[in-house]
Enzyme design. Structure first.
Site, mmCIF file in Angstrom:
data_model
loop_
_atom_site.group_PDB
_atom_site.id
_atom_site.type_symbol
_atom_site.label_atom_id
_atom_site.label_comp_id
_atom_site.label_asym_id
_atom_site.label_seq_id
_atom_site.Cartn_x
_atom_site.Cartn_y
_atom_site.Cartn_z
ATOM 1 N N GLU A 51 -4.274 -4.118 9.223
ATOM 2 C CA GLU A 51 -4.814 -5.111 8.311
ATOM 3 C C GLU A 51 -6.247 -5.508 8.623
ATOM 4 O O GLU A 51 -7.022 -5.819 7.718
ATOM 5 C CB GLU A 51 -3.910 -6.344 8.282
ATOM 6 C CG GLU A 51 -2.521 -6.080 7.736
ATOM 7 C CD GLU A 51 -2.526 -5.502 6.332
ATOM 8 O OE1 GLU A 51 -3.562 -5.579 5.641
ATOM 9 O OE2 GLU A 51 -1.491 -4.973 5.925
ATOM 10 N N ASP A 63 8.987 -10.327 10.367
ATOM 11 C CA ASP A 63 8.730 -11.145 9.180
ATOM 12 C C ASP A 63 8.206 -12.529 9.559
ATOM 13 O O ASP A 63 7.400 -13.118 8.846
ATOM 14 C CB ASP A 63 10.007 -11.304 8.358
ATOM 15 C CG ASP A 63 10.336 -10.062 7.546
ATOM 16 O OD1 ASP A 63 9.549 -9.101 7.600
ATOM 17 O OD2 ASP A 63 11.375 -10.038 6.876
ATOM 18 N N HIS A 81 -6.065 0.908 2.478
ATOM 19 C CA HIS A 81 -4.916 1.303 3.289
ATOM 20 C C HIS A 81 -4.659 2.816 3.222
ATOM 21 O O HIS A 81 -3.940 3.352 4.073
ATOM 22 C CB HIS A 81 -3.658 0.566 2.824
ATOM 23 C CG HIS A 81 -3.431 -0.743 3.504
ATOM 24 N ND1 HIS A 81 -3.267 -0.864 4.872
ATOM 25 C CD2 HIS A 81 -3.316 -2.000 3.002
ATOM 26 C CE1 HIS A 81 -3.077 -2.134 5.180
ATOM 27 N NE2 HIS A 81 -3.099 -2.845 4.070
ATOM 28 N N GLU A 115 0.784 -1.222 0.000
ATOM 29 C CA GLU A 115 0.000 0.000 0.000
ATOM 30 C C GLU A 115 0.821 1.280 0.000
ATOM 31 O O GLU A 115 0.485 2.254 0.706
ATOM 32 C CB GLU A 115 -0.943 -0.001 1.211
ATOM 33 C CG GLU A 115 -0.256 0.022 2.580
ATOM 34 C CD GLU A 115 0.096 -1.328 3.136
ATOM 35 O OE1 GLU A 115 0.358 -1.409 4.350
ATOM 36 O OE2 GLU A 115 0.117 -2.304 2.378
ATOM 37 N N TYR A 154 -5.174 -9.960 9.499
ATOM 38 C CA TYR A 154 -6.200 -9.582 8.539
ATOM 39 C C TYR A 154 -7.570 -10.113 8.975
ATOM 40 O O TYR A 154 -8.539 -9.366 9.103
ATOM 41 C CB TYR A 154 -5.889 -10.171 7.159
ATOM 42 C CG TYR A 154 -4.608 -9.736 6.512
ATOM 43 C CD1 TYR A 154 -4.614 -8.898 5.409
ATOM 44 C CD2 TYR A 154 -3.374 -10.183 6.968
ATOM 45 C CE1 TYR A 154 -3.441 -8.515 4.772
ATOM 46 C CE2 TYR A 154 -2.192 -9.809 6.352
ATOM 47 C CZ TYR A 154 -2.234 -8.974 5.250
ATOM 48 O OH TYR A 154 -1.062 -8.601 4.636
ATOM 49 N N HIS A 211 -8.435 -3.698 -1.368
ATOM 50 C CA HIS A 211 -7.735 -3.813 -0.083
ATOM 51 C C HIS A 211 -6.640 -2.763 0.039
ATOM 52 O O HIS A 211 -6.568 -2.028 1.036
ATOM 53 C CB HIS A 211 -7.146 -5.217 0.052
ATOM 54 C CG HIS A 211 -6.437 -5.459 1.342
ATOM 55 N ND1 HIS A 211 -7.055 -6.000 2.444
ATOM 56 C CD2 HIS A 211 -5.144 -5.212 1.723
ATOM 57 C CE1 HIS A 211 -6.187 -6.087 3.448
ATOM 58 N NE2 HIS A 211 -5.023 -5.614 3.030
ATOM 59 N N GLU A 212 -5.776 -2.673 -0.972
ATOM 60 C CA GLU A 212 -4.657 -1.729 -0.900
ATOM 61 C C GLU A 212 -5.146 -0.284 -0.902
ATOM 62 O O GLU A 212 -4.573 0.577 -0.238
ATOM 63 C CB GLU A 212 -3.680 -1.969 -2.047
ATOM 64 C CG GLU A 212 -3.098 -3.377 -2.107
ATOM 65 C CD GLU A 212 -2.509 -3.850 -0.796
ATOM 66 O OE1 GLU A 212 -1.990 -3.013 -0.031
ATOM 67 O OE2 GLU A 212 -2.569 -5.059 -0.520
#
Length: 830
Positions: free
Chosen positions: A337, A394, A310, A282, A402, A306-307
């Protein structure tokens, strides 16, 4: 109204910077893209505001694998700086002394001359051969969650936001996370190199460092709306334009009605090369997106919804740390998210109808179940608010923030009422616009807003905040509208035939009228079957429905998952081929996990062949996945008992004697390797004559797999010559002698046949046959495996070694004395 203030203490454990004393206000990146040497070089200037009254005389910034060459403070070169020792996984703090400190509110400008290195984790460089038209190189960045520090020194935390200026010199077109000011200042290349232009961008809305983004390559542009462009390779431009031009402006208009007007001016989409590891990123003004959304059927463009969402959730209103977020490709917070997924599904409902929201949520619930199953339902990373102290964000990447975040907001909408909730949405985003918050700030804002609404306030009293924030595992499953999935489930039921019935005979008409996403739901239902499809059924499905040929990777990848679960060998090679064509972790990681369970050799060959194709983030996580998968594959349940094949030198919890399987002559090494392959264990070392050292649990497991029996032989010294064609089990005793246990003849012949080796002459033993098999007194407990080690924490056996004799390791065991003893079962644990 919830009070909002900037805390005076550090809240983000994933940064080494002292951002409570200094705050970056503006960042200028003057960088040159060097495709030949695959690095960025130049100067990055940080303007930092002092938050104390001359109390802090040091600025500490995050760096990782950077080559810092020179630093100036307010225009004056400084020698009083140091890149300190690396602290994994957070990098090396850069310390810059500020003599006398700075007055509160004053600005200190740091100009840092630098170069990225080959270890940079934020950049991926593609050669011309790795691009679609094979003509020009390509470079793109992916900075979330904590990878900006490998491009430039910064306060690499979502708690700090800065405006940005980009001045990027490049021989190929550039895009960045800001509004373009055009290209200027052409310079001729030297020594035959191409000339360069200076591409400039500005970002006037403060953003966190993880939203710093660059991409450069052979880029073409087309309009997909009055305020949107599609940017991709020339050959892909028309297909990408077709996919997005119908819905792009619709998405923007719906989102604006739901929240408030879009503040970033332009919303552009860059379709990156296939190695991009995520569905989308995003970056402000310029979303980076995977080419897997370009499927020719407009079925996968919800990624863009979705993006786009953001632009409000994450980019304007940001989680204060990755603990309250769980970063996208690495550990996005539920505040980023969860809210974004919620807004995405509201956009879908507005354009396609309310059933589409629950349809998407049903697909998301399956992804949530898969993630919880992968981690374990009591794992830290299955919570909404997670503890990332000492951890790499990570490693926490999954669908959990989400989907679990979505379900929390969906739950709050239901108990408050949709009409009242819809009024809270713009209030929340207005209150926290251009700021960072954590879960407690969200709670306070929500309760304060509804404090004057008696009905809503009473409903909110029933919310168990601690359970939602801190309990691991799945949340309560809501009752979904299943109208769009009922047909998918009905078809799946036909395939789930009881063993007493004939296999379902598919027809192409079965899937007529189903959308791509409905086929996805059907395949995911099949993947949940208690008894997997047979290989024959898998082949019938693939042939009739032609899933393997689909351009929609959401479909083909899931079909390959069905085939791999069915051990259908016809999908092994196609799955491996797909793994060399896409780098999106949503598809890559699950396929590798399934492929390694059925064909480890092909899996490792596929990864070795394609590892440089993957983005560094994807490559690192797949390596971890394969390591974990191989460890798990080495666990087998035999006759109700769990056995793990773990070399002794990596098994510090085992207090066992060294066992050796020995063979003679030149066949020794061959036998040892074949034996190792047969029991899925890597030998700890090869000794003289090719003996393979095994830990005790592996030995017991071996007895069962190969149905072996052993005959005690005569006492002999530990260094007696090996007996031809015999496998010997022996232990050292205090008299430095060994009692050999030779395979009985039947076991020896069976083993040779299983290993496809020609038996030599069998030499019989001179003692009665003795079987060593698990029994009520030999029952290794099911091993508990942590994420860091495959070693069980407890093992129970009637073959134990006293702790005072459990010494030595695989490197010096020949010089130790041990006695194999039979005892009442005793638990050995750390």
């Amino acid at each position: 109204m919830a009070s909002i203030s900037v805390p005076s203490v550090t809240r983000d454990p994933n940064t080494l910077s002292n951002y409570s004393n200094w705050r970056t206000k503006h960042t200028i990146a003057d960088l040159a893209i060097d495709f030949k040497n695959q690095k960025l070089t130049g100067t990055v200037t940080l303007e930092l505001e002092s938050t104390t009254e001359k109390e802090s005389k040091e600025i500490i910034l995050d760096t990782s694998f950077l080559d810092v060459k020179e630093i100036s403070i307010n225009g004056e070169k400084s020698k009083d700086w140091q890149v300190k020792d690396r602290f994994e996984p957070y990098g090396s703090p850069l310390s810059i002394r500020i003599p006398g400190g700075a007055a509160k509110g004053s600005i200190v400008a740091l100009a840092i001359v630098l170069s990225t290195t080959e270890k940079c984790t934020a950049l991926q460089w593609l050669t011309p051969a790795q691009t679609s038209n094979k003509k020009f190189p390509y470079m793109f960045s992916q900075c979330q969650a904590i990878h900006s520090r490998s491009i430039f020194p910064c306060q690499d935390t979502p708690h700090v936001k800065s405006t940005y200026g980009f001045h990027i010199r490049s021989p190929l077109p550039v895009v960045a996370s800001g509004l373009s000011r055009g290209a200027t200042s052409f310079e001729h290349g030297k020594d035959g190199e191409a000339g360069t232009l200076l591409y400039s961008f500005h970002q006037e809305i403060p953003i966190p460092s993880y939203l710093f983004a660059l991409a450069a390559g052979d880029l073409a542009t087309a309009s997909i709306g009055p305020r949107s462009l599609i940017i991709t390779g020339p050959e892909e431009l028309q297909g990408a334009k077709f996919e997005l031009e119908i819905d792009m402006e619709k998405f923007l208009e719906v989102a604006e009605k739901l929240v408030f007007p879009y503040v970033w001016t332009q919303y552009n989409v860059v379709i990156l090369p296939p190695s991009f590891p995520f569905g989308g990123m995003e970056n402000p003004n310029v979303t980076f997106a995977t080419p897997t959304i370009i499927s020719g059927d407009r079925e996968n463009i919800d990624v863009i919804a979705h993006e786009l969402s953001h632009s409000w959730s994450g980019n304007l209103v940001t989680n204060a740390s990755w603990e309250h977020l769980k970063y996208l490709a690495n550990s996005r917070s539920w505040l980023n998210e969860g809210w974004t997924t919620y807004l995405e599904r509201r956009i879908q409902a507005s354009i396609h109808g309310e059933p589409h929201r629950d349809f998407s949520a049903i697909i998301g619930w399956k992804a949530l179940e898969d993630s919880v199953k992968l981690y374990g339902d009591d794992h830290e990373f299955t919570k909404l608010v997670i503890d990332l102290k000492g951890k790499d964000p990570d490693d926490a990447f999954s669908s959990i923030p989400y989907e679990k975040g979505f379900h929390f907001l969906y739950y709050l909408e239901k108990i408050v009422g949709k009409s009242a909730w819809d009024k809270f949405i713009p209030h929340y985003f207005t209150t926290w616009s251009r700021k960072s918050l954590d879960s407690y700030d969200f709670k306070s804002t929500l309760l304060d807003y509804f404090s004057s609404d008696t009905t809503a306030s009473k409903a909110l009293q029933s919310v168990d905040w601690n359970t939602w924030f801190y309990n691991p595992g799945l949340p309560p499953k809501p009752k979904f509208d299943t109208s769009m999935v009922d047909k998918c489930y009905a078809l799946a039921t036909k395939w789930e035939s009881p063993p007493t019935q004939q296999d379902y005979k598919p027809q192409a008409s079965d899937i007529e009228g189903l959308t791509g996403n409905q086929i996805v739901v059907f395949l995911e239902k099949v993947l949940l079957f208690t008894t997997p499809l047979s290989a024959t059924q898998s082949q019938a499905m693939g042939t009739t429905y032609e899933f393997a040929k689909s351009r929609n990777i959401e479909i083909s990848s899931r079909y390959f998952g069905v085939g791999l679960t069915a051990k259908d060998e016809t999908v092994y090679e196609p799955a491996a081929k797909l793994l060399g064509e896409v780098g999106r972790m949503k598809f890559v990681r699950p396929l590798y996990r399934k492929l390694v369970l059925v064909d480890k050799k092909l899996t490792l060959e596929t990864f070795e062949k394609n590892k440089d194709f993957y983005h560094p983030i994807c490559k690192g996580l797949v390596e971890k996945d394969l390591k974990d998968a191989v460890s798990q594959a080495e666990k087998e349940v035999i006759n109700g008992h769990t056995y793990s094949a773990i070399p002794l030198q990596f098994s510090p919890l085992f207090f066992s004697v060294p066992f050796y399987f020995n063979t003679s002559y030149v066949r020794s090494l061959q036998c040892a390797k074949a034996l190792a392959d047969g029991i899925s264990v890597k030998p700890s070392r090869y000794w003289l004559a090719g003996a393979m050292q095994l830990d005790k649990e592996t030995l017991f497991r071996l007895f069962h797999i190969y149905e072996l029996s052993f005959i005690p032989s005569v006492a002999r010294t530990a260094h007696s010559p090996a007996i031809p064609a015999s496998f010997l089990l022996f232990d050292h005793n205090e008299d430095t002698k060994a009692y050999d246990y030779r395979l009985d003849e039947g076991s020896y012949l069976r083993l040779m046949k299983r290993l496809s080796l020609k038996p030599q002459d069998y030499i019989p033993g001179n003692a009665p046959q003795t079987k060593l098999v698990p029994s009520a007194h030999l029952n290794p407990d099911e091993s508990h495996h942590s994420s860091d080690s495959a070693a069980p924490t407890t093992i129970q056996s009637n073959l134990q070694v006293p702790r005072d004799q459990a010494q030595g390791n695989s490197d010096d065991s020949h010089g130790k004395t041990y006695r194999l003893q039979r005892r009442t079962p005793t638990s050995l644990s750390t």
